[in-house]
Design a protein around this motif. Sequence first.
Motif, short mmCIF file in Angstrom:
data_model
loop_
_atom_site.label_atom_id
_atom_site.label_comp_id
_atom_site.label_asym_id
_atom_site.label_seq_id
_atom_site.Cartn_x
_atom_site.Cartn_y
_atom_site.Cartn_z
N LEU A 1 0.94 -2.00 -3.98
CA LEU A 1 1.07 -3.53 -4.62
C LEU A 1 1.03 -4.54 -3.70
O LEU A 1 1.95 -4.41 -2.62
CB LEU A 1 2.51 -3.25 -5.44
N CYS A 2 0.23 -5.62 -3.72
CA CYS A 2 0.24 -6.51 -2.59
C CYS A 2 1.01 -7.75 -3.23
O CYS A 2 0.68 -8.12 -4.42
CB CYS A 2 -0.98 -6.92 -2.46
N VAL B 1 6.58 0.11 3.15
CA VAL B 1 6.43 -1.34 2.97
C VAL B 1 5.73 -1.85 4.35
O VAL B 1 6.35 -1.79 5.18
CB VAL B 1 7.48 -2.04 2.47
N ASP B 2 4.57 -2.53 4.06
CA ASP B 2 3.76 -3.00 5.22
C ASP B 2 4.06 -4.53 5.19
O ASP B 2 3.66 -5.10 3.99
CB ASP B 2 2.15 -2.78 5.26
N ASP B 3 4.69 -5.20 6.08
CA ASP B 3 4.81 -6.48 6.36
C ASP B 3 3.67 -7.20 7.09
O ASP B 3 3.78 -6.96 8.41
CB ASP B 3 6.44 -6.89 6.85
N PHE C 1 2.58 -5.28 1.49
CA PHE C 1 2.06 -4.15 0.93
C PHE C 1 2.83 -3.25 0.44
O PHE C 1 3.59 -2.59 1.48
CB PHE C 1 0.81 -3.68 1.69
N ILE C 2 3.29 -2.89 -0.71
CA ILE C 2 4.24 -1.81 -1.21
C ILE C 2 3.36 -0.69 -1.46
O ILE C 2 2.75 -0.76 -2.77
CB ILE C 2 5.14 -2.23 -2.32
N HIS C 3 3.38 0.55 -0.97
CA HIS C 3 2.84 2.09 -1.24
C HIS C 3 3.80 2.63 -2.01
O HIS C 3 4.86 3.03 -1.64
CB HIS C 3 1.89 2.51 -0.19
#
Length: 96
Positions: A6-7, A40-42, A62-64
């Motif tokens: 989820l972006c 979660v990628d910030d 970006f939530i994986h």
Amino acid sequence: MNKYELCVVVSAKLEDEVRTQVVDKCKALVERFGGTVADVDDWGKKKLAYEVNHEKEGYYYFIHFDAEATAPAEIESRVRIMDNVIRFLCVRADEA
């Protein structure tokens, strides 16, 4: 369980703690519909390709997560009406 990403693009006009609350709400939605958040990628503040709602920049997250096939539609319907979310996209991640 399928893997999804989820972006979420959050308004750059917000304070740090408000942005964190928006991301936490998105993670809570994933868990509410039976998913588990992997990470979660910030990506930080980026310039948008075009102006959206009179904003030229946004914070990208970006939530994986892993979830059943019905979860992304439910999550998207809730994120769509969230304040301070400029754009979002939920896609199924390829198994590599």
